[in-house]
Design a protein around this motif. Structure first.
Motif, PDB file in Angstrom:
ATOM      1  N   HIS A  19      10.479  18.591  -3.152  1.00 32.76           N
ATOM      2  CA  HIS A  19      10.599  19.209  -1.831  1.00 32.76           C
ATOM      3  C   HIS A  19      11.111  18.219  -0.781  1.00 32.76           C
ATOM      4  N   LEU A  20      11.287  16.958  -1.170  1.00 36.03           N
ATOM      5  CA  LEU A  20      11.826  15.977  -0.219  1.00 36.03           C
ATOM      6  C   LEU A  20      13.314  15.721  -0.455  1.00 36.03           C
TER       7      LEU A  20
ATOM      8  N   ARG B 100       1.369  12.095  -9.334  1.00 35.20           N
ATOM      9  CA  ARG B 100       0.491  13.232  -9.052  1.00 35.20           C
ATOM     10  C   ARG B 100       1.264  14.543  -9.004  1.00 35.20           C
ATOM     11  N   ASN B 101       2.402  14.505  -8.299  1.00 34.83           N
ATOM     12  CA  ASN B 101       3.144  15.746  -8.047  1.00 34.83           C
ATOM     13  C   ASN B 101       4.347  15.929  -8.971  1.00 34.83           C
TER      14      ASN B 101
ATOM     15  N   GLU C  75       0.844  -1.200   0.000  1.00 35.69           N
ATOM     16  CA  GLU C  75       0.000   0.000   0.000  1.00 35.69           C
ATOM     17  C   GLU C  75       0.883   1.256   0.000  1.00 35.69           C
ATOM     18  N   LEU C  76       1.933   1.228   0.837  1.00 33.43           N
ATOM     19  CA  LEU C  76       2.861   2.341   0.963  1.00 33.43           C
ATOM     20  C   LEU C  76       3.582   2.579  -0.365  1.00 33.43           C
TER      21      LEU C  76
ATOM     22  N   TYR D 216       2.011   9.200  -5.693  1.00 31.40           N
ATOM     23  CA  TYR D 216       2.417  10.523  -5.228  1.00 31.40           C
ATOM     24  C   TYR D 216       3.342  11.180  -6.248  1.00 31.40           C
TER      25      TYR D 216
ATOM     26  N   TYR E 153       1.152   4.051  -2.830  1.00 25.98           N
ATOM     27  CA  TYR E 153       0.876   5.451  -2.492  1.00 25.98           C
ATOM     28  C   TYR E 153       1.993   6.357  -2.987  1.00 25.98           C
TER      29      TYR E 153
END
Lengths: 490, 490
Positions: free
Chosen positions: A439-440, A433-434, A422-423, A430, A426
């Motif tokens: 920014h990380l 999407r972005n 799941e992680l 992510y 996600y």
């Protein structure tokens, strides 16, 4: 990435497809275990080798295990030839994809949102760069720590054990010295491992960019690690731990297999040595068979070689074994494994005590980590005897200490808020999407090592302190000189 | 921890209680804002001060803001007296709890599973040690980086900006030099901040243990950070980011307030300066009032001081404002804030562009981070004029850039798999369930700094290299000497 590296990628690809994403898996025409799935498309590319060549490459693992190859020179030669065969195989496969213009231009037209890859073999990394796409890396780790280095992640050699050293996070001076030495040699190892890909990068991309620089652009690192096994260490914000990603994909056992396994009342032992090693030298096989003959448990053995004559009744050879489903069964008593990371996580997940016979790569380190936590035993496959194997099996099956320890570790491992698959999905979504995860990403990549360690600043501060000290001493001398002269004049 | 530090602790305490845990909050008889809640018990202990004393301590913030205190000496004196008042207050409160034998022995009898505390004031840490309980820390950060240091977390000064420097993660040489200097001075600052607690620890625990050593025993660090605001940096496995923990506890606005706010069609501005500063010097107040008179928006101002005469019609003073609920309202246009971390996260959560007037502590750094991302403007409260304020307000309200930027940041901030409160509760329960989180603690605590940086190993390696070089040179000299002598003899 083929072989066991495919397991995690496949799990994510399947789940992404199931959620409605369009997933395209690029696989060679002939491969070890990659293939189509229910929820993703495949795009195959031709390779200049056949199945027989793959078998030939795989068989190098058996050469290494052969007891006859005992002299040091022979051992080194065999290992070297094994590495040569495997790297040759990897490079040919990479080149077949990268320089297949029609496949690459087809990929470029698909408007993908992201690339998911295992950067241990950086073919996917190169394609992501070519296509200008953000990358999600799924990996166990790169032996020369290239993953940590390019992610800008500090790995102090004082408590972060290096690959192949079998060190833990608590080292005495000698261990720490060896660990530091290995850490200092890592850049050299990286260079050796990736010089061919550095060249390929230039030919493929027509820009002066190395594998390390490309990797430092990665959006997210999904690391197949878990601190129930791994020693605690610093991580970066774009690193996500997904160790155990392969555990929860479960199916019931085939009826006939299950009824055979449950015939006795002593449960059963699962024996697999991973994708790469599917059969053993004859003499090693008979050692295992002799030991199995003397235990009351049934044994499921994944084995693709010719079946020997005198197989005991409690042993079943299988060309392919549903390893995770077997380990998840309540009747399992022990797991004989080469300590590959996937197998270990499956054993850990289902709390099965292990007898580990590491063959190479990260396996000795993996085995050491689990053994140091009392969840299994390590045996040397090159020195194994019927007696030592029997003793090991009896120990992990009958001494409850092992079961208790692995159960405790397993509970800790499974005590988490989000399932690793799941992680992974996600974070993949992510990045899509972005359009990455800028920014990380820490601002370490613009710094050279002098700046990173602030050596220039320290030099400046040291100079200032030195000048201050010199001036103070000079002042005092002057005062002293004036005073003494005055006194003399008096 | 009182004041704004109580916000996050309260949220977790409430949620833990709601889930059926027995939660006891230990609070002083008289406090700034701590108090009973629906889902937790409170245990109060007497303190040797009254509400008037708290008001006196709080008023020190206003002294600092007074324009009359302009000379440098006066400024320093005021700041110093402010710090003295606050630390005195903190120490008295801590002593009142620690040396209240009946409260401490009552706590010891409760068989708690864990202690949740903000270690900025380490009273809870001392009690956890006394009671032998694992600790969960919830904090924004400790100015001298004691949190990172005791957790063993690397913080390279080359890209991890230090407190009060206003540096970003990209620094030029000068900024990096200042950052390094601050990093080098941090141990001194820590000593200054915690020497009294080090003494208290000895008196309370009767063992030679400092605050730093106790903190390094912490099980989990819940950090109120988020990389949409914070610069990416290494973290340790037992650190969990829960920035924005306070955003989602929402209630509808009181009906009369909402209808007043929606009277105009220009929306409204929220103006608060945090728990600590509830009123302003008269001259500053009139600057704000004059600016507000000239904007079409309504203004809700949290203000506890005496209401001035000439308040414009569009301004409403409130003794207490439901800040988060106001910011969550669709009519909000801007947020004037001191840039405390809770307020910033609430503004970020609800995507409200901000005019920031930092007063001290971490606020200038917070404000700088948000401003550098184009989500707000920073004004100097000590230099503020009606014009500058008006200009700032018009800019953030009418220039869509600010709204766009804060919306983008807000979307990123809210793009997460698990809500920060849920995450905090999970990890708190995790520590209770597993009696700590030992397997997430890095093995750095047994190393002194020479070992940590492997300076001993480097010295050894350097010696070996040196000896090798010397021997080689000597050998060559010998050969050269023999050769030349031979030639001479010929």
């Amino acid at each position: 990435m083929d072989g066991s590296h495919w397991v995690g990628i496949k799990a994510i690809a399947q789940e992404m497809g199931r959620r409605g994403h369009r997933v395209t898996v690029v696989i060679p025409e002939v491969s070890i275990r990659m293939g189509p799935g229910k929820h993703y498309d495949t795009l195959t590319f031709p390779v200049p080798y056949d199945r027989a060549h793959i078998d030939y490459v795989m068989s190098s693992h058996m050469d290494v295990m052969k007891k006859s190859a005992q002299s040091f020179t022979e051992k080194v030669t065999t290992r070297f030839s094994q590495i040569k065969r495997i790297t040759g195989f990897i490079h040919i496969t990479a080149e077949s994809l990268l320089f297949n213009d029609s496949v690459i231009s087809h990929l470029a037209q698909q408007n993908f949102d992201a690339v998911l890859t295992d950067p241990m073999v950086p073919t996917g990394t190169l394609i992501a760069r070519k296509l200008g796409l953000p990358t999600i890396n799924l990996l166990r780790g790169i032996p020369c720590s290239m993953d940590m280095k390019t992610a800008g992640c500090p790995s102090p050699p004082s408590y972060v054990p290096r690959f192949l050293t079998k060190n833990t996070d608590k080292m005495n001076f000698k261990e720490r010295a060896i660990n530091t030495l290995v850490a200092l040699l890592e850049p050299l190892l990286c260079r050796l491992m990736y010089w061919h890909f550095d060249n390929l990068a230039y030919q493929f991309l027509r820009e002066e960019v190395g594998v390390a620089e490309m990797l430092s652009d990665s959006a997210i690192w999904l690391l197949r690690l878990d601190f129930t096994l791994e020693f605690p260490r610093p991580l970066m914000p774009n690193m996500v731990l997904v160790g155990g990603i392969n555990c929860h994909v479960r199916n019931p056992l085939p009826g006939d297999l299950e009824s055979w396994l449950l015939e006795g009342e002593h449960g059963f032992v699962v024996f697999t040595l991973g994708t790469m090693v599917s059969d053993l030298p004859e003499e090693t096989t008979s050692i295992f068979l002799e030991a199995f003959r003397q235990i009351p448990q049934k044994v499921v053995w994944r084995y693709t070689g010719p079946v020997p004559d005198n197989v005991p009744e409690n042993v079943k050879f299988m060309k392919w074994a549903p390893q995770n489903d077997l380990l998840a069964h309540s009747g399992v008593r022990a797991f004989i494994t080469h300590a590959g990371s996937h197998g270990l996580f499956e054993g850990l997940c289902h709390a099965v005590p292990m007898v580990m016979v590491p063959l190479g790569g990260d396996q000795p380190d993996n085995a050491q980590r689990l053994a140091s936590r009392g969840a299994g035993l390590v045996l040397d496959i090159f020195d194994i005897t019927t007696e030592s194997l029997l003793e090991g099996l009896n120990e992990v099956i009958n001494n409850t200490r092992y079961k208790d320890n692995v159960q405790r570790l397993s509970d800790l491992h499974k005590d988490r808020l989000v399932d690793p698959l799941e992680l992974s999905v996600y974070w993949t979504e992510y990045v899509m999407r972005n359009k990455g995860a800028k920014h990380l990403k820490a601002a370490v990549h613009d710094l050279n090592w002098i700046q990173y360690y602030c050596l220039d600043v320290i030099a400046l501060l040291a100079t200032v302190v030195l000048i201050f000290v010199i001036l103070t001493v000079k002042c005092f001398r002057l005062i002293f000189w004036k005073l003494t002269r005055k006194r003399k004049q008096e």
